[in-house]
Design a protein around this motif. Sequence first.
Motif, mmCIF file in Angstrom:
data_model
loop_
_atom_site.group_PDB
_atom_site.id
_atom_site.type_symbol
_atom_site.label_atom_id
_atom_site.label_comp_id
_atom_site.label_asym_id
_atom_site.label_seq_id
_atom_site.Cartn_x
_atom_site.Cartn_y
_atom_site.Cartn_z
ATOM 1 N N PRO A 190 44.712 52.114 43.982
ATOM 2 C CA PRO A 190 43.759 51.194 43.355
ATOM 3 C C PRO A 190 44.221 50.806 41.952
ATOM 4 O O PRO A 190 44.866 51.587 41.246
ATOM 5 C CB PRO A 190 42.464 52.001 43.291
ATOM 6 N N ARG A 191 43.893 49.572 41.563
ATOM 7 C CA ARG A 191 44.192 49.108 40.212
ATOM 8 C C ARG A 191 42.985 49.359 39.329
ATOM 9 O O ARG A 191 41.845 49.133 39.719
ATOM 10 C CB ARG A 191 44.505 47.612 40.203
ATOM 11 N N GLU A 217 37.619 46.150 39.555
ATOM 12 C CA GLU A 217 38.568 45.291 40.268
ATOM 13 C C GLU A 217 37.785 44.124 40.868
ATOM 14 O O GLU A 217 36.703 44.323 41.423
ATOM 15 C CB GLU A 217 39.250 46.101 41.365
ATOM 16 N N ILE A 218 38.313 42.905 40.733
ATOM 17 C CA ILE A 218 37.603 41.743 41.278
ATOM 18 C C ILE A 218 38.307 41.145 42.481
ATOM 19 O O ILE A 218 37.779 40.257 43.118
ATOM 20 C CB ILE A 218 37.398 40.660 40.197
ATOM 21 N N GLY A 219 39.486 41.633 42.787
ATOM 22 C CA GLY A 219 40.205 41.135 43.946
ATOM 23 C C GLY A 219 41.651 41.555 43.905
ATOM 24 O O GLY A 219 42.370 41.200 42.974
ATOM 25 N N GLY A 220 42.065 42.337 44.883
ATOM 26 C CA GLY A 220 43.422 42.850 44.924
ATOM 27 C C GLY A 220 44.485 41.777 45.079
ATOM 28 O O GLY A 220 45.656 42.019 44.804
ATOM 29 N N PRO A 260 47.267 40.505 37.567
ATOM 30 C CA PRO A 260 46.608 41.048 36.376
ATOM 31 C C PRO A 260 46.246 39.951 35.360
ATOM 32 O O PRO A 260 45.212 40.041 34.700
ATOM 33 C CB PRO A 260 47.650 42.008 35.798
ATOM 34 N N GLU A 261 47.055 38.904 35.271
ATOM 35 C CA GLU A 261 46.747 37.783 34.379
ATOM 36 C C GLU A 261 45.484 37.065 34.816
ATOM 37 O O GLU A 261 44.661 36.667 33.984
ATOM 38 C CB GLU A 261 47.923 36.795 34.325
ATOM 39 N N ASP A 262 45.303 36.905 36.134
ATOM 40 C CA ASP A 262 44.086 36.275 36.654
ATOM 41 C C ASP A 262 42.850 37.120 36.351
ATOM 42 O O ASP A 262 41.794 36.592 36.018
ATOM 43 C CB ASP A 262 44.195 36.048 38.168
ATOM 44 N N LYS A 299 46.974 40.938 25.336
ATOM 45 C CA LYS A 299 48.187 41.107 26.139
ATOM 46 C C LYS A 299 47.916 42.218 27.151
ATOM 47 O O LYS A 299 47.005 43.035 26.970
ATOM 48 C CB LYS A 299 49.380 41.436 25.264
ATOM 49 N N ILE A 300 48.697 42.225 28.195
ATOM 50 C CA ILE A 300 48.544 43.219 29.252
ATOM 51 C C ILE A 300 49.620 44.280 29.065
ATOM 52 O O ILE A 300 50.806 43.965 28.999
ATOM 53 C CB ILE A 300 48.664 42.577 30.642
#
Length: 73
Positions: free
Chosen positions: A9-10, A25-28, A32-34, A50-51
């Motif tokens: 899982p993210r 999480e909103i959608g696998g 990550p930018e989205d 930044k990520i």
Amino acid sequence: MELIINEMPRIFKMELKGKAIELPEIGGDLSPEDVLNFYANNYPELTTAKIVGPKIDNDQVIYQFVPTLGTKG
């Protein structure tokens, strides 16, 4: 020997006013930018973030959203 593949899982994290927040999480299928852009609607400080990551910890993929507003460099 059977090969078993488990999807990790993210986890998306950010800090807000000194408090760590874990964002759901909103959608696998989203990058990550989205995910960052989605949450920037609710957290304006993420518009310049930044990520950092991914970092693997306890079978989780962790991304940290780090706002850059007000920092130099």
